[in-house]
Design a protein around this motif. Sequence first.
Motif, PDB file in Angstrom:
ATOM      1  N   TYR A  48     -22.864  33.592  44.876  1.00  0.00           N
ATOM      2  CA  TYR A  48     -22.633  32.510  43.934  1.00  0.00           C
ATOM      3  C   TYR A  48     -23.837  31.959  43.539  1.00  0.00           C
ATOM      4  O   TYR A  48     -24.597  31.479  44.494  1.00  0.00           O
ATOM      5  CB  TYR A  48     -21.870  31.176  44.290  1.00  0.00           C
ATOM      6  N   ASN A  49     -24.620  32.061  42.497  1.00  0.00           N
ATOM      7  CA  ASN A  49     -25.966  31.807  42.329  1.00  0.00           C
ATOM      8  C   ASN A  49     -26.808  31.721  43.297  1.00  0.00           C
ATOM      9  O   ASN A  49     -27.092  30.465  43.735  1.00  0.00           O
ATOM     10  CB  ASN A  49     -26.189  30.548  41.052  1.00  0.00           C
ATOM     11  N   ASN A  64     -26.498  31.747  46.361  1.00  0.00           N
ATOM     12  CA  ASN A  64     -26.163  31.599  47.463  1.00  0.00           C
ATOM     13  C   ASN A  64     -24.910  32.684  48.093  1.00  0.00           C
ATOM     14  O   ASN A  64     -23.719  32.833  47.503  1.00  0.00           O
ATOM     15  CB  ASN A  64     -24.800  30.169  47.448  1.00  0.00           C
ATOM     16  N   VAL A 105     -22.193  33.904  49.928  1.00  0.00           N
ATOM     17  CA  VAL A 105     -21.211  33.159  50.380  1.00  0.00           C
ATOM     18  C   VAL A 105     -20.522  34.311  51.276  1.00  0.00           C
ATOM     19  O   VAL A 105     -19.926  33.727  52.387  1.00  0.00           O
ATOM     20  CB  VAL A 105     -20.186  32.798  49.300  1.00  0.00           C
ATOM     21  N   PRO A 162     -16.197  27.020  60.297  1.00  0.00           N
ATOM     22  CA  PRO A 162     -16.282  25.656  59.567  1.00  0.00           C
ATOM     23  C   PRO A 162     -16.146  25.576  58.067  1.00  0.00           C
ATOM     24  O   PRO A 162     -16.184  26.686  57.621  1.00  0.00           O
ATOM     25  CB  PRO A 162     -17.712  25.458  59.935  1.00  0.00           C
ATOM     26  N   SER A 163     -16.106  24.378  57.547  1.00  0.00           N
ATOM     27  CA  SER A 163     -16.003  24.262  56.169  1.00  0.00           C
ATOM     28  C   SER A 163     -17.195  24.849  55.607  1.00  0.00           C
ATOM     29  O   SER A 163     -18.364  24.921  55.959  1.00  0.00           O
ATOM     30  CB  SER A 163     -16.077  22.631  55.898  1.00  0.00           C
ATOM     31  N   GLY A 164     -16.868  25.583  54.491  1.00  0.00           N
ATOM     32  CA  GLY A 164     -18.240  26.378  53.697  1.00  0.00           C
ATOM     33  C   GLY A 164     -18.422  27.863  54.142  1.00  0.00           C
ATOM     34  O   GLY A 164     -19.410  28.218  53.725  1.00  0.00           O
ATOM     35  N   SER A 165     -17.806  28.121  55.336  1.00  0.00           N
ATOM     36  CA  SER A 165     -18.170  29.303  55.885  1.00  0.00           C
ATOM     37  C   SER A 165     -17.530  30.546  55.050  1.00  0.00           C
ATOM     38  O   SER A 165     -18.062  31.808  55.283  1.00  0.00           O
ATOM     39  CB  SER A 165     -17.527  29.255  57.366  1.00  0.00           C
ATOM     40  N   GLY A 166     -16.762  30.267  54.143  1.00  0.00           N
ATOM     41  CA  GLY A 166     -16.369  31.618  53.289  1.00  0.00           C
ATOM     42  C   GLY A 166     -15.107  32.130  53.394  1.00  0.00           C
ATOM     43  O   GLY A 166     -14.656  33.124  52.682  1.00  0.00           O
ATOM     44  N   LYS A 167     -14.228  31.173  54.119  1.00  0.00           N
ATOM     45  CA  LYS A 167     -12.944  31.690  54.339  1.00  0.00           C
ATOM     46  C   LYS A 167     -12.183  31.652  53.117  1.00  0.00           C
ATOM     47  O   LYS A 167     -11.477  32.934  52.706  1.00  0.00           O
ATOM     48  CB  LYS A 167     -12.336  30.636  55.412  1.00  0.00           C
ATOM     49  N   THR A 168     -12.035  30.790  52.298  1.00  0.00           N
ATOM     50  CA  THR A 168     -11.371  30.835  51.093  1.00  0.00           C
ATOM     51  C   THR A 168     -11.675  31.844  50.103  1.00  0.00           C
ATOM     52  O   THR A 168     -10.901  32.662  49.480  1.00  0.00           O
ATOM     53  CB  THR A 168     -11.230  29.592  50.225  1.00  0.00           C
ATOM     54  N   THR A 169     -13.157  32.063  49.967  1.00  0.00           N
ATOM     55  CA  THR A 169     -13.715  32.891  49.245  1.00  0.00           C
ATOM     56  C   THR A 169     -13.480  34.427  49.433  1.00  0.00           C
ATOM     57  O   THR A 169     -12.871  35.232  48.986  1.00  0.00           O
ATOM     58  CB  THR A 169     -15.199  32.884  49.055  1.00  0.00           C
ATOM     59  N   GLU A 183      -4.950  27.684  53.921  1.00  0.00           N
ATOM     60  CA  GLU A 183      -4.885  26.475  54.316  1.00  0.00           C
ATOM     61  C   GLU A 183      -3.573  25.820  53.905  1.00  0.00           C
ATOM     62  O   GLU A 183      -3.587  24.878  52.987  1.00  0.00           O
ATOM     63  CB  GLU A 183      -6.092  25.558  54.046  1.00  0.00           C
ATOM     64  N   HIS A 201      -6.542  25.450  59.967  1.00  0.00           N
ATOM     65  CA  HIS A 201      -7.267  24.473  60.458  1.00  0.00           C
ATOM     66  C   HIS A 201      -6.259  24.145  61.838  1.00  0.00           C
ATOM     67  O   HIS A 201      -6.570  23.405  62.495  1.00  0.00           O
ATOM     68  CB  HIS A 201      -7.984  23.290  59.981  1.00  0.00           C
TER      69      HIS A 201
HETATM   70  N1  LIG Z   1     -16.732  28.845  42.336  1.00  0.00           N
HETATM   71  C1  LIG Z   1     -17.857  28.724  43.093  1.00  0.00           C
HETATM   72  N2  LIG Z   1     -19.162  28.478  42.598  1.00  0.00           N
HETATM   73  C2  LIG Z   1     -20.100  28.341  43.455  1.00  0.00           C
HETATM   74  N3  LIG Z   1     -20.199  28.222  44.654  1.00  0.00           N
HETATM   75  C3  LIG Z   1     -18.957  28.203  45.217  1.00  0.00           C
HETATM   76  C4  LIG Z   1     -17.721  28.474  44.550  1.00  0.00           C
HETATM   77  N4  LIG Z   1     -16.765  28.499  45.376  1.00  0.00           N
HETATM   78  C5  LIG Z   1     -17.194  28.588  46.849  1.00  0.00           C
HETATM   79  N5  LIG Z   1     -18.560  28.303  46.590  1.00  0.00           N
HETATM   80  C6  LIG Z   1     -19.388  28.078  47.670  1.00  0.00           C
HETATM   81  O1  LIG Z   1     -18.908  29.088  48.688  1.00  0.00           O
HETATM   82  C7  LIG Z   1     -19.122  28.663  49.962  1.00  0.00           C
HETATM   83  C8  LIG Z   1     -18.044  29.024  50.723  1.00  0.00           C
HETATM   84  O2  LIG Z   1     -16.810  28.369  50.248  1.00  0.00           O
HETATM   85  P1  LIG Z   1     -15.398  28.745  50.751  1.00  0.00           P
HETATM   86  O3  LIG Z   1     -14.539  27.655  49.703  1.00  0.00           O
HETATM   87  O4  LIG Z   1     -15.215  29.748  50.716  1.00  0.00           O
HETATM   88  O5  LIG Z   1     -15.296  27.859  52.080  1.00  0.00           O
HETATM   89  P2  LIG Z   1     -14.119  27.842  53.150  1.00  0.00           P
HETATM   90  O6  LIG Z   1     -14.664  28.290  54.359  1.00  0.00           O
HETATM   91  O7  LIG Z   1     -12.964  27.834  52.466  1.00  0.00           O
HETATM   92  O8  LIG Z   1     -14.356  26.104  53.401  1.00  0.00           O
HETATM   93  P3  LIG Z   1     -13.181  25.084  53.728  1.00  0.00           P
HETATM   94  O9  LIG Z   1     -12.925  25.176  55.018  1.00  0.00           O
HETATM   95  O10 LIG Z   1     -13.847  23.694  53.431  1.00  0.00           O
HETATM   96  O11 LIG Z   1     -12.211  25.222  52.752  1.00  0.00           O
HETATM   97  C9  LIG Z   1     -19.580  27.221  50.032  1.00  0.00           C
HETATM   98  O12 LIG Z   1     -20.895  26.952  50.266  1.00  0.00           O
HETATM   99  C10 LIG Z   1     -19.119  26.728  48.502  1.00  0.00           C
HETATM  100  O13 LIG Z   1     -20.046  25.833  48.167  1.00  0.00           O
END
Ligand SMILES: Nc1ncnc2c1ncn2[C@@H]1O[C@H](COP(=O)(O)OP(=O)(O)OP(=O)(O)O)[C@@H](O)[C@H]1O
Lengths: 222, 244
Positions: free
Chosen positions: B11-12, B14, B16, B35-42, B165, B197
């Motif tokens: 993502y720009n 970043n 992920v 941890p939060s932001g580690s990329g699980k949802t992505t 989640e 979690h």
């Molecule tokens: N649409 C988007 N545009 C830009 N950055 C994004 C976008 N979606 C996610 N990110 C970035 O990608 C990274 C991973 O996000 P993601 O949601 O996959 O984390 P996560 O592990 O699911 O976190 P959480 O436990 O908080 O849900 C984060 O740094 C987030 O800021």
Amino acid sequence: MTERLWNILTDSFLKILVPGLQMTIPLTIISFAIGMVIALVVAMIQVAEIPGLKQLCRFYVWIIRGTPLLVQLYVVFYGLPRLGVLIDPFPAAVIVFSISVGAYDSETMRAAIQSVSKGQIEAGYCVGMSYPQIMRRIVLPQAFRTAFPPLSNSLIGLVKDTSLAANITVLEMFMATQRIVARTYEPFALYLEVALIYLIFCTVLTKVQSVCEKRLGKYGKR
Amino acid sequence: MIDYENISKVYNDNRVLKDVSLHINKGDVVAVLGPSGSGKTTMLRCMNFLEKADVGTMTFDGKKYDLHGISKKNMAAIRKKTGFVFQRYNLFLNKTALQNVTEGLVIARKMPKEQAVEKGKVALDKVGLSDRYDFYPSQLSGGQQQRVGIARALVTDPEIIYFDEPTSALDPELIGEVLLVMRRLAKEGITMVVVTHEMSFARDVSNRVVFMEDGEILKDVPSKEFFENPGDDRIRNFLRTLTS
Ligand SMILES: Nc1ncnc2c1ncn2[C@@H]1O[C@H](COP(=O)(O)OP(=O)(O)OP(=O)(O)O)[C@@H](O)[C@H]1O
Ligand SMILES: [Mg+2]
């Protein structure tokens, strides 16, 4: 009130109401129906971000919302014949009003469509639905429910705007009144009378609107 | 059964997801932690094409697909064999619980209505909502809405269900009912990938734990091993912050 005035008012009541039923109402209904189709198509093109067409739609909305309805009527009815395009008064009015309704209500519909959460669209994809299926089954029904009050507003506004068609010789309620005024020289009473008839039309529509809104409910919410 | 290879997503600027690979066997219950932001949802969203991966492949039913270039037709075909449960339920607000569940059968799969209703009721019964068929989402609690979400994913007999989640938008007292349903699905042998979690779920229900950090899979091991012998300090820290 003098007896003469009373007679004029009672005589003219039907003479105003009949053009109302024969012209004002059909003009309103036809223009609104066509306008809604335009609005829906224009809104969907913008939401679906179809390149090229989207810019065209923005241009259309910009032009129509930025110029007076009365001027648009003159352009179509008095201006186009110069280019060899002659349109009868009633169809000319329908064209102008539909295009106007289409421009304003496309914005209403666009906002209503965009107010449906993106998550529901994703959920639709995840159960295997296509974009058109999601639109038809999930997004548009909710958008229409959201847009219903502002669309009703626009319909009520249109009832009154049709009086502008008098300027292009459509014999609707207002023009009928003008003719009677020209004969009787009672502008105050007669213009109040036609105002009252517009008020009745709009009051009926407002009632219908509130009944419909109750019927539609809010998917379980009250 | 389903293999994902070398998924990357930026993502720009970043990064992920950095070259993530995951092999899912039939009957696996994979808990994805991190941890939060580690990329699980992505990662989960890339797996079901809700997000377009920049690079990566998927092997499904013996066929290999490019995650970046996959056609809409193939996407739809694969989605018809998978289910997805969202953190915020994402129920169709203009449909009742039963309609939410049958929509994908009737509209996407052209199943006859009576048959779909039959199946839909079975699915709702399974998640304990036999008395809520005709309720709209706005008339259901969060836990009930999420169970409808699970029934909606379940009703199509998918080969795999992805959960993002599923309990973290819920009040604490409603988490139990949803976890119970998921526990039952796991027991039935349904293949699941669950971002969560909930350590109890990861420990007791899943057979595998995938630990993500900073866009990478740090660890992919049987769950017993993960909790008994975390190894890496980062994982130890993560577990400590959760339990404290
Ligand atoms: N649409 C988007 N545009 C830009 N950055 C994004 C976008 N979606 C996610 N990110 C970035 O990608 C990274 C991973 O996000 P993601 O949601 O996959 O984390 P996560 O592990 O699911 O976190 P959480 O436990 O908080 O849900 C984060 O740094 C987030 O800021
Ligand atoms: Mg997440």
